[in-house]
Design a protein around this motif. Structure first.
Motif, PDB file in Angstrom:
ATOM      1  N   PRO A 112       0.838  -1.208   0.000  1.00 41.61           N
ATOM      2  CA  PRO A 112       0.000   0.000   0.000  1.00 41.61           C
ATOM      3  C   PRO A 112       0.870   1.254   0.000  1.00 41.61           C
ATOM      4  N   VAL A 113       0.447   2.271  -0.754  1.00 43.54           N
ATOM      5  CA  VAL A 113       1.159   3.550  -0.802  1.00 43.54           C
ATOM      6  C   VAL A 113       0.168   4.664  -0.496  1.00 43.54           C
ATOM      7  N   PRO A 114       0.641   5.819  -0.016  1.00 38.95           N
ATOM      8  CA  PRO A 114      -0.275   6.945   0.250  1.00 38.95           C
ATOM      9  C   PRO A 114      -1.072   7.315  -0.986  1.00 38.95           C
ATOM     10  N   GLU A 115      -2.268   7.810  -0.765  1.00 38.48           N
ATOM     11  CA  GLU A 115      -3.190   8.082  -1.864  1.00 38.48           C
ATOM     12  C   GLU A 115      -2.601   9.060  -2.877  1.00 38.48           C
ATOM     13  N   ARG A 116      -1.890  10.069  -2.408  1.00 35.32           N
ATOM     14  CA  ARG A 116      -1.367  11.079  -3.326  1.00 35.32           C
ATOM     15  C   ARG A 116      -0.256  10.524  -4.210  1.00 35.32           C
ATOM     16  N   ALA A 117       0.378   9.413  -3.773  1.00 30.01           N
ATOM     17  CA  ALA A 117       1.455   8.834  -4.568  1.00 30.01           C
ATOM     18  C   ALA A 117       0.930   7.957  -5.690  1.00 30.01           C
ATOM     19  N   GLY A 118      -0.353   7.559  -5.619  1.00 31.88           N
ATOM     20  CA  GLY A 118      -0.898   6.642  -6.606  1.00 31.88           C
ATOM     21  C   GLY A 118      -0.803   7.124  -8.034  1.00 31.88           C
ATOM     22  N   PRO A 119      -1.299   8.345  -8.353  1.00 30.09           N
ATOM     23  CA  PRO A 119      -1.216   8.812  -9.744  1.00 30.09           C
ATOM     24  C   PRO A 119       0.210   8.901 -10.268  1.00 30.09           C
ATOM     25  N   VAL A 120       1.163   9.202  -9.381  1.00 30.65           N
ATOM     26  CA  VAL A 120       2.555   9.285  -9.808  1.00 30.65           C
ATOM     27  C   VAL A 120       3.033   7.924 -10.297  1.00 30.65           C
ATOM     28  N   LEU A 121       2.851   6.920  -9.456  1.00 30.09           N
ATOM     29  CA  LEU A 121       3.318   5.590  -9.819  1.00 30.09           C
ATOM     30  C   LEU A 121       2.538   5.022 -10.990  1.00 30.09           C
TER      31      LEU A 121
ATOM     32  N   ALA B 103       7.869   6.992  -2.399  1.00 32.82           N
ATOM     33  CA  ALA B 103       7.254   5.840  -3.049  1.00 32.82           C
ATOM     34  C   ALA B 103       8.200   5.370  -4.147  1.00 32.82           C
ATOM     35  N   ARG B 104       8.442   4.047  -4.202  1.00 33.23           N
ATOM     36  CA  ARG B 104       9.373   3.507  -5.180  1.00 33.23           C
ATOM     37  C   ARG B 104       8.678   2.446  -6.015  1.00 33.23           C
ATOM     38  N   LEU B 105       8.942   2.511  -7.296  1.00 30.21           N
ATOM     39  CA  LEU B 105       8.419   1.534  -8.251  1.00 30.21           C
ATOM     40  C   LEU B 105       9.594   0.942  -9.020  1.00 30.21           C
TER      41      LEU B 105
ATOM     42  N   ARG C 293      11.631   6.907  -8.096  1.00 30.63           N
ATOM     43  CA  ARG C 293      11.428   7.355  -6.716  1.00 30.63           C
ATOM     44  C   ARG C 293      10.754   8.723  -6.748  1.00 30.63           C
ATOM     45  N   ALA C 294       9.747   8.883  -5.903  1.00 29.42           N
ATOM     46  CA  ALA C 294       9.048  10.175  -5.811  1.00 29.42           C
ATOM     47  C   ALA C 294       8.613  10.390  -4.377  1.00 29.42           C
TER      48      ALA C 294
ATOM     49  N   VAL D  81       4.122   6.320 -14.174  1.00 20.91           N
ATOM     50  CA  VAL D  81       5.409   5.666 -14.402  1.00 20.91           C
ATOM     51  C   VAL D  81       5.203   4.221 -14.837  1.00 20.91           C
ATOM     52  N   LEU D  82       4.286   3.519 -14.181  1.00 22.30           N
ATOM     53  CA  LEU D  82       4.057   2.116 -14.513  1.00 22.30           C
ATOM     54  C   LEU D  82       3.551   1.962 -15.946  1.00 22.30           C
ATOM     55  N   ARG D  83       2.647   2.833 -16.362  1.00 26.30           N
ATOM     56  CA  ARG D  83       2.119   2.728 -17.728  1.00 26.30           C
ATOM     57  C   ARG D  83       3.242   2.903 -18.745  1.00 26.30           C
ATOM     58  N   GLU D  84       4.084   3.885 -18.560  1.00 25.41           N
ATOM     59  CA  GLU D  84       5.170   4.100 -19.512  1.00 25.41           C
ATOM     60  C   GLU D  84       6.194   2.970 -19.427  1.00 25.41           C
ATOM     61  N   ALA D  85       6.449   2.460 -18.229  1.00 32.65           N
ATOM     62  CA  ALA D  85       7.411   1.366 -18.090  1.00 32.65           C
ATOM     63  C   ALA D  85       6.938   0.135 -18.842  1.00 32.65           C
TER      64      ALA D  85
END
Length: 596
Positions: free
Chosen positions: A496-505, A536-538, A584-585, A508-512
Motif C-alpha cells: 500500500p502507498v499513500p493516496e497522493r502517490a498513486g497517480p505518480v506511480l 514511493a518507489r516503483l 522514486r518520488a 510511471v508504470l504505464r510508460e514502463a
C-alpha cells in the motif's frame, strides 16, 4: 537589477517630499506642523500611486487634500503656495476623465490665488501656479506608466495562459479525433473474416493504421494563428510619449520664467548669454531622448553630451551660475546613456555642484531638486521603453507558452494513449506471424487486437473528462493483463502507498510497461511497489531485451522530467538481456497527473 515601478516611484516620491521640506526650511523656517503635513501628504501618495488592483483611493484623496492645506490655517507665515503637486497628481489618478483635468487645473488656480492673497512676489505667484502642474504631471507620468506597466504585464500573462488553453483544447481535439477514427478502423478490420489472404490483408491494414496513429501522435500539428492585437497598444503609444514631452515643456517654461523674473539677478551678469544657450540645451535634451525612443543611442552621443554640458556650464566662466538649475535634465540623460557604475556617481556629483553653487551657503533644496529632475527624466524614459518592450515581446511570450503546452500535451498523449496503440501493433504483428502455422492462436491475437483497440478508445474518451488521473490499482491490473497476453510471467509485489502517490506511480508504470512491450520479448517481468522513508518507489524488471535499446527515449525522458518536477528521480540499468527501471518520488508532493 531589474527595473520595477516601485524602485522608481518610491524614490521619486521621497525626493519630491524632500524638495518641499528643504524649500520650506530654507525660505521660511517652517514649523513642525508644516513639516509633518508635508511628510504626511507624501506618505499618502505612495498607496495612491503604486500599481495595484485594490487601493483605498477615494478615502485617501480627501485626507491628503485636508492635510496639504492644514498648515495654511495654523502656520500661514511658514506656508508657501505651489506645493500641491501631490494632490494634483492624486486628482488625475483617482477622479479620472475630463473632470479630473478640470480639477487639476483648478488646483493651480487655487494655489495662485492663495499666493496673491498672501502678498507674495510675482515670481512666487508664478511658481505657485506652475509648480503643482509641473510636479503633479511628472508624478502622474510615473504613476500612470507604472500602472500601465503592471496592466501590460498582467495582460501578457493572461494572454499567454489563454493561448496555452486554446492550444491544449485544439490538440486534445485533434488527438481525440485521430485516435477515435484509428481505433474504429482497427476494430472494423479485426472483425473481417475470410480466407487467409483476406485476413492477412485486414490485419496488416489494422497494424498500419495503429502505426500511423502512433507516428501522428509523436508529431502534433503546429498552430499558425497569429497573436491577436490588443487595444492597449495604441493607448500606450498615445499617452506615454506626450506625458514625457509635456512634463519637459513645463519644466522649461518654469526655468525661463525663473531666469527672466529672478528678483535677485544682476542685469549685467551674463544671464542674457545663458538665455541664448537655453534653447540649444533643450534641443540637445530632446534630441538625445528622441534617439532613445527611436531605438538606440546616436553614433556620436559622447560629443553631443559634451556639447550639452558646455551649454550648461559655459556661463560659469563669466560668473553666472543660473544654468546649473537645469543640470538635472542633463544628468537624467547621462543616466540613460552611460552605464550605471559611472552615471550614478556622476549624477550625485553634479547634483552636489548644484547644491554648492552659492558657496559658502549649501542648498539641500537645490541638491534634492536636481536629483528629482534627473530621476524623473530617467524614470519616465525607461518606463516608456519598458512598456513598449513588453508590448513587443508579447508574441514571443505567447509562442513560448504554446510551445510548453505542446510539450506537455505530447507527454500526456504519450502516457495516456501510447500503450494501447502499441499493444494493437504487437498483437497484430504476432497474429500475422502465427496466421499460417497456428491459425487458432492467430485468431486469439486478433481478438486481443480488438480488446486493445477498445482500451485505446476508452483512454481517448478520458481526454474529455475533467479528472484524467490514472488509478494505480487499474494500471497494475492492466499491466498484468497486457504482459501476460504477450506470453510473459508477471510477478506483482505491491505494498500500500499513500493516496497522493498513486497517480505518480500509475503514470510511471504505464510508460514502463509500454517500454517493455516496445523493446523486449519478455518471458518474466517483476513489478514491485513500496513506500518508505517518505518516498514511493516503483521497480519494473524484465528480460528479453533486444540487442539495441535506447535508454534515453522520449518516453523515459518525459518520465525523468515529470519526476524531477516533484523532487523525484528515475534510473535505468541493463545487465545482459535484463532491463531494470527504478522510480522514486516523494509522497508529499503536488499531484503528478496525466494532465500536467
Amino acid at each position: 537589477m531589474a527595473l520595477s515601478p516601485a524602485r522608481l516611484l518610491v524614490p521619486f516620491v521621497i525626493l519630491s517630499c524632500l524638495v518641499r521640506v528643504t524649500f520650506h526650511l530654507e525660505e521660511t523656517g517652517a514649523g513642525p506642523l508644516t513639516l509633518a503635513s508635508l511628510v504626511g501628504v507624501a506618505a499618502l501618495q505612495l498607496p495612491i500611486s503604486l500599481p495595484g488592483r485594490r487601493r483605498p483611493w477615494a478615502a485617501l484623496l480627501p485626507a491628503q487634500a485636508v492635510l496639504n492645506y492644514l498648515p495654511l490655517l495654523a502656520e500661514a507665515d511658514s506656508w508657501r503656495a505651489g506645493g500641491s503637486g501631490f494632490v494634483a497628481c492624486s486628482v488625475l489618478l483617482v477622479v479620472g476623465g475630463p473632470v479630473a483635468w478640470a480639477v487639476f487645473g483648478l488646483v493651480a488656480v487655487v494655489e495662485g490665488a492663495i499666493a496673491v492673497t498672501l502678498g507674495l512676489p510675482a515670481v512666487y505667484v508664478y511658481y505657485a501656479i506652475v509648480a503643482p502642474l509641473n510636479a503633479g504631471l511628472m508624478l502622474y507620468g510615473f504613476s500612470h506608466l507604472a500602472r500601465l506597466l503592471d496592466q501590460v504585464e498582467r495582460e501578457r500573462s493572461e494572454l499567454a495562459a489563454k493561448a496555452a488553453e486554446v492550444e491544449r483544447l485544439r490538440l486534445w481535439g485533434h488527438v481525440h479525433g485521430l485516435v477515435m477514427s484509428s481505433v474504429s478502423a482497427v476494430e472494423r478490420l479485426a472483425r473481417l473474416r475470410g480466407d487467409t489472404a483476406a485476413t492477412r490483408n485486414a490485419i496488416s491494414q489494422a497494424v498500419a493504421v495503429a502505426r500511423g496513429a502512433l507516428q501522428q501522435l509523436r508529431s502534433l500539428p503546429r498552430t499558425e494563428e497569429p497573436v491577436p492585437p490588443r487595444d492597449d497598444d495604441r493607448r500606450i503609444l498615445r499617452l506615454a510619449t506626450p506625458i514625457l514631452v509635456i512634463a519637459h515643456s513645463l519644466f522649461i517654461g518654469q526655468s525661463v520664467f525663473n531666469f527672466v523674473a529672478d528678483e535677485l539677478a544682476d542685469a549685467g551678469s551674463g544671464q542674457a548669454g545663458y538665455l541664448a544657450l537655453l534653447p540649444v540645451t533643450f534641443a540637445l535634451q530632446f534630441w538625445h531622448l528622441a534617439a532613445l525612443h527611436a531605438g538606440g543611442r546616436p553614433r556620436r552621443w559622447r560629443w553631443t553630451l559634451a556639447a550639452q554640458a558646455l551649454t550648461i556650464y559655459a556661463p560659469l566662466v563669466h560668473g553666472e551660475s543660473s544654468g546649473i538649475m537645469v543640470s538635472g535634465y542633463f544628468v537624467g540623460v547621462i543616466l540613460l546613456y552611460v552605464r550605471a557604475a559611472v552615471s550614478w556617481p556622476l549624477c550625485l556629483l553634479v547634483c552636489g555642484v548644484a547644491a554648492v553653487e552659492g558657496w559658502p551657503v549649501v542648498s539641500p533644496y537645490q541638491f534634492c531638486s536636481a536629483l528629482a529632475t534627473a530621476l524623473a527624466v530617467y524614470g519616465l524614459t525607461r518606463l516608456v521603453a519598458l512598456v513598449n518592450e513588453l508590448r513587443r515581446t508579447r508574441a514571443e511570450l505567447v509562442e513560448v507558452a504554446i510551445l510548453r503546452e505542446r510539450l506537455r500535451v505530447g507527454r500526456d498523449v504519450h502516457d495516456l494513449l501510447g500503450r494501447g496503440l502499441t499493444t494493437v501493433v504487437l498483437h497484430g504483428e504476432l497474429a500475422l506471424r502465427l496466421l499460417d502455422a497456428e491459425p487458432e492462436r492467430a485468431a486469439e491475437q486478433v481478438g486481443r487486437v480488438s480488446e486493445a483497440a477498445r482500451a485505446a478508445r476508452a483512454d481517448a474518451a478520458r481526454l474529455s473528462t475533467p479528472d484524467r488521473r490514472l488509478s494505480l490499482a487499474d494500471e497494475i491490473d492492466s499491466a498484468r493483463a497486457v504482459l501476460e497476453s504477450v506470453g510473459a510471467t508477471v510477478r506483482i509485489e505491491a505494498a500500500p502507498v499513500p493516496e497522493r502517490a498513486g497517480p505518480v506511480l500509475a503514470v510511471v508504470l504505464r510508460e514502463a510497461v509500454t517500454n517493455v512491450l516496445r523493446h523486449s520479448a519478455p518471458r518474466e517481468c517483476l513489478i514491485a511497489i513500496v513506500a518508505e522513508d517518505g518516498h514511493a518507489r516503483l521497480r519494473v524488471t524484465n528480460d528479453g531485451v533486444g540487442p539495441v535499446l535506447d535508454q534515453g527515449g522520449s518516453g523515459l525522458r518525459g518520465l525523468r522530467a515529470r519526476l524531477a518536477d516533484v523532487g523525484g528521480e528515475l534510473t535505468t540499468s541493463r545487465t545482459g538481456d535484463r532491463f531494470d527501471l527504478l522510480a522514486r518520488a516523494p509522497v508529499d508532493h503536488e499531484d503528478l497527473t496525466a494532465t500536467r
